[in-house]
Design a protein around this motif. Structure first.
Motif, PDB file in Angstrom:
ATOM      1  N   ASP A  94       0.823  -1.207   0.000  1.00 25.10           N
ATOM      2  CA  ASP A  94       0.000   0.000   0.000  1.00 25.10           C
ATOM      3  C   ASP A  94       0.859   1.259   0.000  1.00 25.10           C
ATOM      4  O   ASP A  94       0.560   2.237  -0.704  1.00 25.10           O
ATOM      5  CB  ASP A  94      -0.932   0.007   1.210  1.00 25.10           C
ATOM      6  N   THR A  98       0.943   3.950  -3.069  1.00 20.86           N
ATOM      7  CA  THR A  98       0.632   5.355  -2.800  1.00 20.86           C
ATOM      8  C   THR A  98       1.747   6.258  -3.312  1.00 20.86           C
ATOM      9  O   THR A  98       1.492   7.308  -3.914  1.00 20.86           O
ATOM     10  CB  THR A  98       0.431   5.581  -1.292  1.00 20.86           C
ATOM     11  N   ARG A 122      -5.518  -6.096  -4.250  1.00 18.40           N
ATOM     12  CA  ARG A 122      -5.236  -4.681  -4.545  1.00 18.40           C
ATOM     13  C   ARG A 122      -5.553  -4.337  -5.998  1.00 18.40           C
ATOM     14  O   ARG A 122      -5.139  -3.293  -6.488  1.00 18.40           O
ATOM     15  CB  ARG A 122      -3.775  -4.354  -4.233  1.00 18.40           C
TER      16      ARG A 122
END
Length: 286
Positions: A94, A98, A122
């Motif tokens: 994650d 990002t 994801r």
């Protein structure tokens, strides 16, 4: 004491990232080259790379990097096997996604079921996969006769053109064939660990190149046969001859990789004594 996330700097510890990657390879399998310093430096470094790590009591226990490419960001990561099952892999991915943005590709040298499940969760889809195979030290080598009328020659300045012809004939009908020029193919193939004496080109009775095998130290790089010579034992004979020459050169174990969409090649190598040793893969979004 909890985990601290921070940037992984080049001076954050001698070989800290390399140590994590090697511990993962020992458990998950994969090609030995994936644990070499130059390989790891290339995957976890480079201009513009974002490097993230999780530290517990000063020890790096998970690490990853996002590298900018032409049209997307490439992501890699590793979680120390002793620290799995705590959500570190998901948090690492994650954070990398990002930092990179929406257009990403995740690269893994040793795909595990847990990693595959994480990638799918994801929104990532598999775009490439190949299985790694290994022939261990002391494994018996099969002797396979060449088909009648076929002769082989080693790699050399005078034969590399024949190798290139065999390469094109063998793979031009495969999806995704890159169409490399002779110079491009030779530049890609011939590195410091190239094994010319274990690299062979096969010609038929008329002298036409009909198959080839090329090898590096401890690695069978490519094996191909012309469409009209498939299922006639030529590929198996070339592979067996190359393996014998690699063993004679001192390569105790030999690795290779086979695309998951090529079950015939996988069966050929299993028949020669190779066993599965991991799966390399790439996942992408969108």
């Amino acid at each position: 004491m909890g985990v601290e996330w921070r940037e992984v700097l080049p001076d954050s510890g001698p070989g800290a990232v390399l140590a994590v990657v090697r511990r993962c390879l020992a458990v998950d399998g994969g090609l030995p080259v994936a644990g070499e310093p130059s390989f790891v430096d290339g995957r976890y470094g480079g201009p513009g790379a974002v490097r993230i790590g999780a530290y517990e009591q000063g020890r790096l226990v998970a690490c990853g990097a996002a590298r900018p490419a032409v049209d997307r960001w490439s992501l890699v990561g590793a979680v120390d096997p002793d620290f799995r099952g705590r959500g570190l892999g998901g948090e690492l991915l994650d954070r990398l996604m990002t930092a990179a943005g929406s257009v990403v590709q995740v690269e893994t040298e040793a795909l595990t079921p847990a990693a595959e499940e994480l990638f799918h969760s994801r929104g990532l889809r598999q775009v490439f996969a190949e299985d790694v195979f290994r022939l261990g030290p002391g494994a018996p080598l099969e002797q396979v006769a060449l088909p009648d009328g076929v002769r082989v020659a080693e790699w050399g300045e005078e034969t590399r053109g024949a190798f290139y012809t065999a390469y094109g004939t063998s793979f031009a009908d495969r999806p995704g064939f890159p169409g490399l020029t002779l110079e491009q193919w030779v530049d890609w193939l011939v590195e410091d660990d190239f094994r010319p004496t274990a690299s062979l080109v096969a010609r038929d009775a008329d002298g036409t190149p009909v198959g080839f095998v090329v090898c590096a130290e401890g690695f069978l790089v490519q094996l191909g046969t012309a469409p009209g010579w498939r299922r006639r034992g030529l590929g198996r004979a070339l592979a067996a001859a190359a393996l014998a020459r690699l063993r004679a050169a001192g390569d105790a174990e030999v690795f290779l990789d086979v695309n998951v969409d090529n079950p015939a090649s996988a069966a050929l190598f299993r028949g020669l004594g190779f066993t599965g040793a991991g799966r390399r893969a790439r996942f992408a979004r969108p």
